[in-house]
Design a protein around this motif. Structure first.
Motif, PDB file in Angstrom:
ATOM      1  N   ASN A  49       0.892  -1.009   0.148  1.00 18.58           N
ATOM      2  CA  ASN A  49      -0.172   0.065   0.326  1.00 18.58           C
ATOM      3  C   ASN A  49       1.178   1.871   0.396  1.00 18.58           C
ATOM      4  O   ASN A  49       0.039   2.215   0.057  1.00 18.58           O
ATOM      5  CB  ASN A  49      -0.656  -0.161   1.329  1.00 18.58           C
ATOM      6  N   ASP A 157      -5.211  -5.160  11.813  1.00 17.12           N
ATOM      7  CA  ASP A 157      -4.460  -4.973  10.765  1.00 17.12           C
ATOM      8  C   ASP A 157      -3.327  -6.075  10.290  1.00 17.12           C
ATOM      9  O   ASP A 157      -2.354  -6.357   9.748  1.00 17.12           O
ATOM     10  CB  ASP A 157      -3.721  -3.587   9.520  1.00 17.12           C
ATOM     11  N   SER A 158      -2.371  -5.935  12.067  1.00 15.41           N
ATOM     12  CA  SER A 158      -1.373  -6.303  12.030  1.00 15.41           C
ATOM     13  C   SER A 158      -1.268  -8.036  11.836  1.00 15.41           C
ATOM     14  O   SER A 158      -0.457  -8.329  11.292  1.00 15.41           O
ATOM     15  CB  SER A 158      -0.086  -5.817  13.045  1.00 15.41           C
ATOM     16  N   GLU A 161      -2.627  -9.196   8.912  1.00 12.83           N
ATOM     17  CA  GLU A 161      -1.477  -9.492   7.602  1.00 12.83           C
ATOM     18  C   GLU A 161      -0.470 -10.619   7.904  1.00 12.83           C
ATOM     19  O   GLU A 161      -0.105 -10.818   6.916  1.00 12.83           O
ATOM     20  CB  GLU A 161      -0.713  -8.153   7.441  1.00 12.83           C
ATOM     21  N   ARG A 179     -12.799 -10.504  20.740  1.00 12.50           N
ATOM     22  CA  ARG A 179     -14.233 -10.228  20.349  1.00 12.50           C
ATOM     23  C   ARG A 179     -14.934 -10.929  18.995  1.00 12.50           C
ATOM     24  O   ARG A 179     -14.244 -11.602  18.692  1.00 12.50           O
ATOM     25  CB  ARG A 179     -14.252  -8.301  19.941  1.00 12.50           C
ATOM     26  N   ARG A 183     -11.151  -5.867  13.770  1.00 12.86           N
ATOM     27  CA  ARG A 183     -10.404  -4.349  13.870  1.00 12.86           C
ATOM     28  C   ARG A 183      -9.749  -4.174  12.564  1.00 12.86           C
ATOM     29  O   ARG A 183      -9.750  -3.364  11.623  1.00 12.86           O
ATOM     30  CB  ARG A 183      -9.526  -4.209  14.403  1.00 12.86           C
ATOM     31  N   ARG A 286      -0.604   5.551  11.570  1.00 14.88           N
ATOM     32  CA  ARG A 286       1.043   5.123  11.703  1.00 14.88           C
ATOM     33  C   ARG A 286       1.133   3.585  10.192  1.00 14.88           C
ATOM     34  O   ARG A 286       0.992   2.855  10.259  1.00 14.88           O
ATOM     35  CB  ARG A 286       0.242   3.390  12.621  1.00 14.88           C
TER      36      ARG A 286
HETATM   37  P1  NAP Z   1      -4.721  -2.391  16.727  1.00 19.24           P
HETATM   38  O1  NAP Z   1      -5.022  -1.465  15.615  1.00 19.24           O
HETATM   39  O2  NAP Z   1      -4.365  -1.482  17.231  1.00 19.24           O
HETATM   40  O3  NAP Z   1      -5.092  -3.822  16.666  1.00 19.24           O
HETATM   41  C1  NAP Z   1      -4.645  -3.963  17.660  1.00 19.24           C
HETATM   42  C2  NAP Z   1      -5.435  -5.975  18.140  1.00 19.24           C
HETATM   43  O4  NAP Z   1      -4.391  -5.864  19.134  1.00 19.24           O
HETATM   44  C3  NAP Z   1      -7.037  -5.186  18.124  1.00 19.24           C
HETATM   45  O5  NAP Z   1      -8.000  -5.994  17.380  1.00 19.24           O
HETATM   46  C4  NAP Z   1      -7.444  -5.427  19.215  1.00 19.24           C
HETATM   47  O6  NAP Z   1      -8.763  -6.021  19.810  1.00 19.24           O
HETATM   48  C5  NAP Z   1      -6.528  -6.519  20.083  1.00 19.24           C
HETATM   49  N1  NAP Z   1      -5.855  -6.306  21.654  1.00 19.24           N
HETATM   50  C6  NAP Z   1      -5.264  -5.062  21.819  1.00 19.24           C
HETATM   51  N2  NAP Z   1      -4.707  -5.391  23.675  1.00 19.24           N
HETATM   52  C7  NAP Z   1      -5.385  -6.267  23.654  1.00 19.24           C
HETATM   53  C8  NAP Z   1      -5.008  -7.342  24.474  1.00 19.24           C
HETATM   54  N3  NAP Z   1      -5.047  -6.982  25.877  1.00 19.24           N
HETATM   55  N4  NAP Z   1      -5.539  -8.863  24.461  1.00 19.24           N
HETATM   56  C9  NAP Z   1      -6.159  -9.252  23.302  1.00 19.24           C
HETATM   57  N5  NAP Z   1      -6.120  -8.412  22.160  1.00 19.24           N
HETATM   58  C10 NAP Z   1      -5.720  -7.226  22.118  1.00 19.24           C
HETATM   59  O7  NAP Z   1      -2.819  -2.298  16.252  1.00 19.24           O
HETATM   60  P2  NAP Z   1      -1.988  -3.069  14.627  1.00 19.24           P
HETATM   61  O8  NAP Z   1      -2.518  -3.919  14.325  1.00 19.24           O
HETATM   62  O9  NAP Z   1      -0.769  -3.328  15.172  1.00 19.24           O
HETATM   63  O10 NAP Z   1      -2.383  -1.811  13.930  1.00 19.24           O
HETATM   64  C11 NAP Z   1      -1.761  -0.266  14.422  1.00 19.24           C
HETATM   65  C12 NAP Z   1      -1.945   0.782  12.888  1.00 19.24           C
HETATM   66  O11 NAP Z   1      -1.199   0.546  11.945  1.00 19.24           O
HETATM   67  C13 NAP Z   1      -3.809   0.229  13.036  1.00 19.24           C
HETATM   68  O12 NAP Z   1      -3.770   1.816  12.669  1.00 19.24           O
HETATM   69  C14 NAP Z   1      -3.257  -0.741  11.637  1.00 19.24           C
HETATM   70  O13 NAP Z   1      -4.291   0.295  10.021  1.00 19.24           O
HETATM   71  C15 NAP Z   1      -2.450   0.385  10.862  1.00 19.24           C
HETATM   72  N6  NAP Z   1      -1.038  -0.800   9.881  1.00 19.24           N
HETATM   73  C16 NAP Z   1      -1.762  -1.075   8.995  1.00 19.24           C
HETATM   74  C17 NAP Z   1      -1.632  -2.453   7.840  1.00 19.24           C
HETATM   75  C18 NAP Z   1      -1.508  -2.091   6.285  1.00 19.24           C
HETATM   76  O14 NAP Z   1      -2.662  -0.583   5.941  1.00 19.24           O
HETATM   77  N7  NAP Z   1      -1.449  -2.974   6.227  1.00 19.24           N
HETATM   78  C19 NAP Z   1      -0.839  -2.990   8.572  1.00 19.24           C
HETATM   79  C20 NAP Z   1       0.021  -3.434   9.743  1.00 19.24           C
HETATM   80  C21 NAP Z   1      -0.558  -1.817  10.356  1.00 19.24           C
HETATM   81  P3  NAP Z   1      -9.908  -4.946  20.106  1.00 19.24           P
HETATM   82  O15 NAP Z   1     -10.061  -4.728  18.094  1.00 19.24           O
HETATM   83  O16 NAP Z   1     -11.008  -5.586  20.911  1.00 19.24           O
HETATM   84  O17 NAP Z   1      -9.656  -3.455  20.323  1.00 19.24           O
END
Ligand code: NAP
Length: 310
Positions: A49, A157-158, A161, A179, A183, A286
């Motif tokens: 992306n 997403d992480s 992916e 859940r 997300r 991010r």
């Molecule tokens: P995130 O979007 O904050 O998602 C974290 C996930 O972990 C959520 O599903 C959350 O659950 C879960 N979680 C958090 N604390 C937890 C706990 N204590 N126990 C169990 N589950 C828990 O983090 P991320 O996936 O690292 O992404 C971070 C940002 O980077 C986002 O904005 C994302 O869009 C971006 N990103 C984008 C791409 C891409 O565009 N290809 C790739 C990677 C990351 P809930 O859903 O219930 O809150």
């Protein structure tokens, strides 16, 4: 003490972009790169992306993008130092003091792009089994799980992916999410639901990682029924968000309650002459693209700030 015009702390997309821009502006920037260049994208398998580097038959890897960014920065005069910042002194204003393990520097301006790191789940057994079945990086460790069964914790997403990436190696990938919906963005969700190797355990928390030398199982709890379970497994990949790498800035720059550095629309921090860009100040987007944009803005504002003073 080594005197610099601009020091950039961090070498992810924001830092390397700031280096390209300050380099092209003849500011001879020094990048304190950390021990590994590239930040989080250096650990990313495929980047589909980031505009301009895509082809249907060839999606770039994170390290490939980093390599190009580094060459581009060095071409414009940026110097890279593979060291980590241990402390800073911004209290007297510019010139600022930046200390690494190896050296102490003075800099007229500083751009902080130290990024973010994966958050721990915080359950018993997690720390003890890091590198022995617990991982925060499918790209780095997926290879060790050929023919094995792994779980992915998280639903963003992480998680999705990396879960998809892990299907290249593992026999099965079970996403354990707290859940009953993900997300992650719709495109990733669609690919995950269509992948035969991926299954989902909903409304469930991982409460403990257990094993004998290496991971053998996780203890789980259904968050609706409270039912406890044992899931035999070879690997646990944890993707539950990130925290900013801002410990060394505590008390030096204004931060929010989660430790993200506060910046304004000009990427200025609470200290004039210290700018910040990328995930250290961005808990929302991010993305490589947004970090790159913020790196551009921080570099341009740094140049403006320095030229107005001189
Ligand atoms: P995130 O979007 O904050 O998602 C974290 C996930 O972990 C959520 O599903 C959350 O659950 C879960 N979680 C958090 N604390 C937890 C706990 N204590 N126990 C169990 N589950 C828990 O983090 P991320 O996936 O690292 O992404 C971070 C940002 O980077 C986002 O904005 C994302 O869009 C971006 N990103 C984008 C791409 C891409 O565009 N290809 C790739 C990677 C990351 P809930 O859903 O219930 O809150």
């Amino acid at each position: 003490m080594q005197k610099e015009r601009v020091i950039i702390i961090g070498s992810g997309p924001a830092g390397l972009t700031a280096a390209i821009y300050t380099g092209r502006a003849q500011m001879n920037p020094l990048v304190i790169a950390g021990t590994q260049i590239g930040g989080q994208i250096a650990l990313t398998a495929e980047v589909e992306n980031y505009p301009g580097f895509w082809a249907a038959d060839k999606v770039p890897t994170g390290p490939e993008l980093v390599e190009v960014m580094q060459k581009q920065a060095e071409h414009f005069g940026a110097r890279l130092e593979y060291d980590e910042v241990v402390s800073v002194d911004f209290s007297q204003g510019s010139p600022f003091t930046v200390k690494t393990y190896g050296k102490t520097y003075q800099a007229d301006a500083v751009i902080v792009t130290a990024g973010a790191s994966p958050r721990r789940l915080g359950v018993p057994g997690e720390e003890a089994f890091i590198g022995r079945g617990v991982s925060y990086c499918g790209t780095c460790d997926g290879f060790f799980f050929r023919g094995k069964d792994v779980i992915v914790v998280g639903g963003g997403d992480s998680a999705i992916e990396e879960g998809l990436f892990l299907t290249k190696f593992a026999d099965s990938v079970t996403v354990v999410h707290r859940r009953d919906e993900l997300r992650a963005g719709p495109a990733l969700q669609k690919r995950a639901f269509a992948n035969e190797k991926i299954s989902f355990v909903w409304n469930t928390a991982v409460e403990e990682v257990v094993g004998n030398g290496t991971v053998q199982a996780v203890k789980t709890r259904n968050l609706i029924t409270s039912e406890e379970g044992d899931l035999p497994i070879d690997g646990v990949f944890i993707f539950v968000g990130h925290f900013p790498n801002s410990k060394f800035l505590e008390g030096k720059l204004e931060m929010d309650e989660h430790g993200y550095v506060i910046t304004d629309e000009l990427m200025r921090t609470s200290v004039p002459g210290v700018f910040a860009a990328g995930e250290i100040q961005d808990p929302i987007y991010r993305q490589i693209g947004t970090s790159v944009g913020q790196g551009v803005a921080a570099a341009m504002q740094t140049e403006k700030w320095l030229s107005e003073r001189e």
